[in-house]
Design a protein around this motif. Structure first.
Motif, PDB file in Angstrom:
ATOM      1  N   GLU A 162       3.131  10.374  -0.121  1.00  0.00           N
ATOM      2  CA  GLU A 162       4.236  10.558   0.981  1.00  0.00           C
ATOM      3  C   GLU A 162       3.708  10.830   2.351  1.00  0.00           C
ATOM      4  O   GLU A 162       2.870  11.659   2.457  1.00  0.00           O
ATOM      5  N   LEU A 163       4.588  10.543   3.298  1.00  0.00           N
ATOM      6  CA  LEU A 163       4.087  10.931   4.724  1.00  0.00           C
ATOM      7  C   LEU A 163       4.251  12.358   5.090  1.00  0.00           C
ATOM      8  O   LEU A 163       5.582  12.847   4.664  1.00  0.00           O
ATOM      9  N   GLU A 164       3.401  13.139   5.306  1.00  0.00           N
ATOM     10  CA  GLU A 164       3.290  14.365   5.794  1.00  0.00           C
ATOM     11  C   GLU A 164       3.215  14.570   7.268  1.00  0.00           C
ATOM     12  O   GLU A 164       2.759  13.514   7.950  1.00  0.00           O
ATOM     13  N   ALA A 165       3.212  15.788   7.852  1.00  0.00           N
ATOM     14  CA  ALA A 165       3.157  16.132   9.161  1.00  0.00           C
ATOM     15  C   ALA A 165       1.570  16.198   9.532  1.00  0.00           C
ATOM     16  O   ALA A 165       0.969  16.968   8.715  1.00  0.00           O
ATOM     17  N   ILE A 166       1.110  15.545  10.515  1.00  0.00           N
ATOM     18  CA  ILE A 166      -0.499  15.495  10.489  1.00  0.00           C
ATOM     19  C   ILE A 166      -0.677  15.737  12.202  1.00  0.00           C
ATOM     20  O   ILE A 166       0.449  15.117  12.880  1.00  0.00           O
ATOM     21  N   PRO A 167      -1.668  16.191  12.895  1.00  0.00           N
ATOM     22  CA  PRO A 167      -2.006  16.032  14.322  1.00  0.00           C
ATOM     23  C   PRO A 167      -2.290  14.879  14.983  1.00  0.00           C
ATOM     24  O   PRO A 167      -2.409  14.845  16.004  1.00  0.00           O
ATOM     25  N   PHE A 168      -2.024  13.733  14.139  1.00  0.00           N
ATOM     26  CA  PHE A 168      -2.513  12.296  14.730  1.00  0.00           C
ATOM     27  C   PHE A 168      -1.631  11.248  14.634  1.00  0.00           C
ATOM     28  O   PHE A 168      -0.691  11.369  13.847  1.00  0.00           O
ATOM     29  N   GLY A 169      -1.733  10.401  15.392  1.00  0.00           N
ATOM     30  CA  GLY A 169      -0.851   9.118  15.336  1.00  0.00           C
ATOM     31  C   GLY A 169       0.345   8.946  16.056  1.00  0.00           C
ATOM     32  O   GLY A 169       0.640  10.075  16.804  1.00  0.00           O
ATOM     33  N   PRO A 170       0.981   7.902  16.133  1.00  0.00           N
ATOM     34  CA  PRO A 170       2.094   7.562  17.036  1.00  0.00           C
ATOM     35  C   PRO A 170       3.312   8.393  16.662  1.00  0.00           C
ATOM     36  O   PRO A 170       4.171   8.594  17.625  1.00  0.00           O
ATOM     37  N   TYR A 171       3.295   8.811  15.303  1.00  0.00           N
ATOM     38  CA  TYR A 171       4.579   9.401  14.820  1.00  0.00           C
ATOM     39  C   TYR A 171       3.993  10.697  14.092  1.00  0.00           C
ATOM     40  O   TYR A 171       4.942  11.342  13.522  1.00  0.00           O
ATOM     41  N   ASN A 172       2.777  11.041  14.199  1.00  0.00           N
ATOM     42  CA  ASN A 172       2.140  12.320  13.699  1.00  0.00           C
ATOM     43  C   ASN A 172       2.570  12.565  12.264  1.00  0.00           C
ATOM     44  O   ASN A 172       3.105  13.337  11.461  1.00  0.00           O
ATOM     45  N   LYS A 173       2.398  11.339  11.575  1.00  0.00           N
ATOM     46  CA  LYS A 173       2.696  11.281  10.015  1.00  0.00           C
ATOM     47  C   LYS A 173       1.621  10.608   9.471  1.00  0.00           C
ATOM     48  O   LYS A 173       0.948   9.767  10.077  1.00  0.00           O
ATOM     49  N   GLY A 174       1.201  10.912   8.397  1.00  0.00           N
ATOM     50  CA  GLY A 174       0.464  10.395   7.248  1.00  0.00           C
ATOM     51  C   GLY A 174      -0.040  11.641   6.291  1.00  0.00           C
ATOM     52  O   GLY A 174       0.747  12.430   5.990  1.00  0.00           O
ATOM     53  N   VAL A 175      -1.412  11.692   6.045  1.00  0.00           N
ATOM     54  CA  VAL A 175      -1.814  12.600   5.040  1.00  0.00           C
ATOM     55  C   VAL A 175      -3.295  12.943   5.237  1.00  0.00           C
ATOM     56  O   VAL A 175      -4.175  12.218   5.780  1.00  0.00           O
ATOM     57  N   ASP A 176      -3.670  14.154   5.150  1.00  0.00           N
ATOM     58  CA  ASP A 176      -4.883  14.789   5.405  1.00  0.00           C
ATOM     59  C   ASP A 176      -5.504  14.543   3.745  1.00  0.00           C
ATOM     60  O   ASP A 176      -5.290  15.470   3.074  1.00  0.00           O
ATOM     61  N   LEU A 177      -6.421  13.676   3.627  1.00  0.00           N
ATOM     62  CA  LEU A 177      -6.959  13.287   2.306  1.00  0.00           C
ATOM     63  C   LEU A 177      -7.382  14.441   1.565  1.00  0.00           C
ATOM     64  O   LEU A 177      -6.998  14.527   0.386  1.00  0.00           O
ATOM     65  N   PHE A 178      -8.533  15.083   2.406  1.00  0.00           N
ATOM     66  CA  PHE A 178      -9.201  16.127   1.532  1.00  0.00           C
ATOM     67  C   PHE A 178      -8.615  17.532   2.102  1.00  0.00           C
ATOM     68  O   PHE A 178      -9.192  18.500   1.630  1.00  0.00           O
ATOM     69  N   GLN A 179      -7.788  17.459   2.872  1.00  0.00           N
ATOM     70  CA  GLN A 179      -7.048  18.852   3.498  1.00  0.00           C
ATOM     71  C   GLN A 179      -7.996  19.699   3.924  1.00  0.00           C
ATOM     72  O   GLN A 179      -7.893  20.864   4.144  1.00  0.00           O
ATOM     73  N   ASP A 180      -8.862  19.170   4.742  1.00  0.00           N
ATOM     74  CA  ASP A 180      -9.858  19.719   5.315  1.00  0.00           C
ATOM     75  C   ASP A 180     -10.267  19.157   6.957  1.00  0.00           C
ATOM     76  O   ASP A 180     -10.955  19.662   7.409  1.00  0.00           O
ATOM     77  N   GLY A 181      -9.350  18.246   7.375  1.00  0.00           N
ATOM     78  CA  GLY A 181      -9.530  17.636   8.604  1.00  0.00           C
ATOM     79  C   GLY A 181     -10.439  16.753   9.011  1.00  0.00           C
ATOM     80  O   GLY A 181     -10.892  16.372  10.026  1.00  0.00           O
ATOM     81  N   SER A 182     -10.984  15.994   7.842  1.00  0.00           N
ATOM     82  CA  SER A 182     -12.086  15.417   7.784  1.00  0.00           C
ATOM     83  C   SER A 182     -11.850  13.754   7.773  1.00  0.00           C
ATOM     84  O   SER A 182     -12.823  12.739   8.193  1.00  0.00           O
ATOM     85  N   LEU A 183     -10.753  13.417   7.275  1.00  0.00           N
ATOM     86  CA  LEU A 183     -10.597  12.040   6.932  1.00  0.00           C
ATOM     87  C   LEU A 183      -8.819  12.219   6.967  1.00  0.00           C
ATOM     88  O   LEU A 183      -8.406  12.752   5.771  1.00  0.00           O
ATOM     89  N   TYR A 184      -8.261  11.433   7.752  1.00  0.00           N
ATOM     90  CA  TYR A 184      -6.833  11.308   7.859  1.00  0.00           C
ATOM     91  C   TYR A 184      -6.293   9.872   7.561  1.00  0.00           C
ATOM     92  O   TYR A 184      -6.831   8.719   7.971  1.00  0.00           O
ATOM     93  N   LEU A 185      -5.305   9.708   6.803  1.00  0.00           N
ATOM     94  CA  LEU A 185      -4.541   8.334   6.835  1.00  0.00           C
ATOM     95  C   LEU A 185      -3.572   8.330   7.497  1.00  0.00           C
ATOM     96  O   LEU A 185      -2.577   9.176   7.563  1.00  0.00           O
ATOM     97  N   VAL A 186      -3.553   7.735   8.775  1.00  0.00           N
ATOM     98  CA  VAL A 186      -2.612   7.891   9.751  1.00  0.00           C
ATOM     99  C   VAL A 186      -1.361   6.749   9.646  1.00  0.00           C
ATOM    100  O   VAL A 186      -1.894   5.317   9.758  1.00  0.00           O
ATOM    101  N   HIS A 187       0.006   7.121   9.789  1.00  0.00           N
ATOM    102  CA  HIS A 187       0.928   6.119   9.675  1.00  0.00           C
ATOM    103  C   HIS A 187       1.030   5.312  11.069  1.00  0.00           C
ATOM    104  O   HIS A 187       1.239   5.854  12.073  1.00  0.00           O
ATOM    105  N   THR A 188       0.574   4.103  10.773  1.00  0.00           N
ATOM    106  CA  THR A 188       0.593   3.180  12.178  1.00  0.00           C
ATOM    107  C   THR A 188       1.253   1.820  11.750  1.00  0.00           C
ATOM    108  O   THR A 188       0.840   0.689  11.430  1.00  0.00           O
ATOM    109  N   PRO A 189       2.606   1.898  11.496  1.00  0.00           N
ATOM    110  CA  PRO A 189       3.422   0.732  11.274  1.00  0.00           C
ATOM    111  C   PRO A 189       3.684  -0.072  12.387  1.00  0.00           C
ATOM    112  O   PRO A 189       3.395  -0.109  13.370  1.00  0.00           O
ATOM    113  N   GLY A 190       4.308  -1.180  12.039  1.00  0.00           N
ATOM    114  CA  GLY A 190       4.478  -2.433  12.749  1.00  0.00           C
ATOM    115  C   GLY A 190       4.279  -3.696  12.504  1.00  0.00           C
ATOM    116  O   GLY A 190       4.800  -4.754  12.423  1.00  0.00           O
ATOM    117  N   HIS A 191       2.751  -3.950  12.123  1.00  0.00           N
ATOM    118  CA  HIS A 191       2.369  -5.049  11.538  1.00  0.00           C
ATOM    119  C   HIS A 191       3.009  -5.186  10.179  1.00  0.00           C
ATOM    120  O   HIS A 191       3.198  -6.100   9.705  1.00  0.00           O
TER     121      HIS A 191
END
Length: 268
Positions: A162-191
Motif C-alpha cells: 500500500e502507498l504510504e507517506a514518504i519524503p520523496f516523489g511527485p506525490y510523496n507516496k510509496g514505501v520505505d522498504l527497510f524502514q531505515d531511509g536507505s531504499l524507497y519505492l517511490v510512486h511515479t505513475p503516468g506510464h
C-alpha cells in the motif's frame, strides 16, 4: 556497502514514438503500426541486482527464456505483432544470477516496478524468491486493464504494498522498504497507474532506477514523455520530479530502463 548491478536482459524492438512522444497525424504512433523500420530500433531491457546490507534485491525481471523459442506463445498474437524481443545466451535473470553464484531462493525481494511485458516476462525464473512485490495500484490495474499479459505472473506469489507517506516523489507516496531511509519505492505513475521508482542510498548519494518514467536523459532534461501513458498529468509530474531531483547535490545517478547509453556495469 550497497552495490547495484546493471544487467541487460535482452532487447526490445520498438518504435521511437514509444520512447519519445511525438506529435503526428498518426493516431497511435507508439504502436509502430504502419510506421517504417527507419523509425524503429532495438533498445536494451534492463534489470538490476542490488546487494544491500539488509538483503539481496532484484528489480524487474527482463525477458523470459521462452522468448528465445516461442515468442508468439509467450506474448500472444497481439503483443507479438507489435513487439519483438530477443534474449542472447547468458542474459536471462536466471543466468545472470548463476553467474554471481546465486539462485532465486537467495533473493529477499523481487521488486516489479510495473507489470508491462518487458519488465515482468522473466518473473517465472525467480518465482521462489522470498518476496515478490509490486504496488497495489499497479496490481489492481494489471488484473483488469488492457495492455498486460496476465499469464506471465499466473501462479507466481506476487504480493502488493500500500502507498504510504514518504519524503520523496511527485506525490510523496510509496514505501520505505527497510524502514531505515536507505531504499524507497517511490510512486511515479503516468506510464502505468502504479509504476514506482527504486531509490537507493549509496555512500556517494542517491541512485534512482526510474523504470519507464523516461527512456533516457533526454526524457527528463527536455521533459519528453513516453509515447504510452495512462495519465498525462501524472506522467508529467513524475518526469518533472526526476528532472528536479537530478539537479540535487545528493543525486549520484539516474538510470532509465531502456537507455541505450547505459552499459552493463556495477555501481559501488
Amino acid at each position: 556497502m550497497t552495490t547495484i548491478h546493471i544487467w541487460h536482459t535482452g532487447e526490445v524492438y520498438i518504435d521511437r514514438a514509444l520512447a519519445y512522444q511525438e506529435k503526428t497525424i498518426h493516431p497511435a504512433p507508439h504502436t509502430g503500426i504502419f510506421r517504417p523500420s527507419s523509425k524503429k530500433s532495438w533498445l536494451p531491457v534492463s534489470a538490476y541486482f542490488i546487494n544491500h546490507p539488509k538483503g539481496n534485491i532484484l528489480v524487474d525481471t527482463g525477458w523470459s527464456e521462452t522468448i528465445r523459442n516461442n515468442p508468439r506463445g509467450h506474448l500472444g498474437l497481439v503483443a507479438s505483432a507489435l513487439f519483438k524481443g530477443k534474449l542472447p545466451p547468458g542474459q536471462s535473470v536466471r543466468e545472470h544470477l548463476e553467474t554471481i553464484g546465486l539462485k532465486d531462493t537467495d533473493l529477499d525481494f523481487v521488486l516489479l516496478s510495473h507489470l508491462h511485458l518487458d519488465h515482468v516476462s522473466g518473473v517465472e525464473h525467480v518465482r521462489h524468491a522470498k518476496t515478490i512485490l509490486t504496488s497495489k495500484p499497479e496490481w489492481d490495474a494489471a488484473n483488469k486493464d488492457l495492455g498486460y499479459i496476465r499469464s506471465m505472473w499466473r501462479g507466481v506469489p506476487v504480493q502488493t504494498f500500500e502507498l504510504e507517506a514518504i519524503p520523496f516523489g511527485p506525490y510523496n507516496k510509496g514505501v520505505d522498504l527497510f524502514q531505515d531511509g536507505s531504499l524507497y519505492l517511490v510512486h511515479t505513475p503516468g506510464h502505468s497507474k502504479g509504476q514506482f521508482t527504486v531509490m537507493v542510498q549509496t555512500s556517494k548519494g542517491w541512485v534512482l532506477l526510474i523504470s519507464d518514467v523516461g527512456y533516457s536523459r533526454r526524457s527528463w532534461t527536455q521533459l519528453v514523455l513516453p509515447g504510452a501513458i495512462t495519465n498525462k498529468e501524472e506522467a508529467i509530474q513524475s518526469l518533472r520530479w526526476v528532472q528536479e531531483f537530478s539537479l540535487r547535490d545528493d543525486c549520484r545517478r539516474i538510470i532509465a530502463n531502456h537507455d541505450p547509453e547505459v552499459a552493463p556495469q556495477m555501481i559501488t
